[in-house]
Enzyme design. Sequence first.
Site, short mmCIF file in Angstrom:
data_model
loop_
_atom_site.label_atom_id
_atom_site.label_comp_id
_atom_site.label_asym_id
_atom_site.label_seq_id
_atom_site.Cartn_x
_atom_site.Cartn_y
_atom_site.Cartn_z
N GLY A 41 0.85 -1.19 0.00
CA GLY A 41 0.00 0.00 0.00
C GLY A 41 0.88 1.23 0.00
N GLY A 250 8.60 3.80 -6.53
CA GLY A 250 8.10 5.16 -6.50
C GLY A 250 7.77 5.62 -5.08
N ASP A 251 7.29 4.70 -4.26
CA ASP A 251 7.00 5.03 -2.87
C ASP A 251 8.29 5.32 -2.11
OD1 ASP A 251 4.31 4.51 -3.43
OD2 ASP A 251 4.55 2.39 -2.92
#
Length: 300
Positions: A41, A250-251
């Site tokens: 997430g 990307g996180d």
Amino acid sequence: MYDYDLLVVGSANADLVIDVERRPAAGETVLGGDLGVHPGGKGANQAVAAARLGADTTLLARVGDDAHGRLLLDSLRAAGVDTVGVLVGGAPTGVALITVDPTGDNSIVVSPGANARLTPVDVRAGVSLFLASRVVSAQLEIPLETVVEVVRNLAQGSRFVLNPSPPRPLPTQVLAACDPLVVNEHEARVILGDACVSEEPADWARLLLAKGPRSVVVTLGAEGALVCDTSGVTRVPSVKVDAVDTTGAGDAFTAALAVRLGAGVSLVDAARYAARVGAAAVTKRGAQESFPTAAEADAP
């Protein structure tokens, strides 16, 4: 004095990952490898990535009262994230179905679950976290009205970082708070819509800046990133590595960027550091398991 370097408001999912030789076409079935279940997430990923880098980090999110929720809470706590803002119940924990091909590229389908129940009321109830945080980061795997409420509750002097993923048109008040707005190529095109009249990423950065953010970062994968503010556009080179799995990269980039901005460095220098962190993340499998420590990120 801030208690937290970074408050992340966002999603927490269980990532169900299958390796495939190639991603299926419409109507096609392909065989994959063994199923892996990992904590993920975008919100939880950013929180874990920041904590691994040594930042005092907390997360405002919602998970289900189930095995996937317990997996996420255990992972967050193991990384050093303060989970005081992680709410439990209301719906099953969100799930991301991820296929990874031999080049490390992935395709993802998300079932939001409890993430869709993170509401503006939850944001208002967690206002003490906003007052205690130097930087606030958000994404769009939670309801857009919740992100709007995040902007309304930002403490004076704090900085807001938004990765609009999955992308959608953004209200003016959200765009105006972004410093920076962090997008990849796909996200840039969606947010620009009909205004995307160029194939040049530097033009996307300028066009996005004209929409109201205080600054913009466009990530370009192996081509590095572009940083854009009122002083112009600066290219940040990529770090060359052998990619194994791009899930969560990307996180990791956005978390590292937010952490360095909170430390007072310039946006360009923060993006250079984030590029190193993102590159380190793609050299290992999984999302949270792949995020480097500060020592690993600084290694030559």
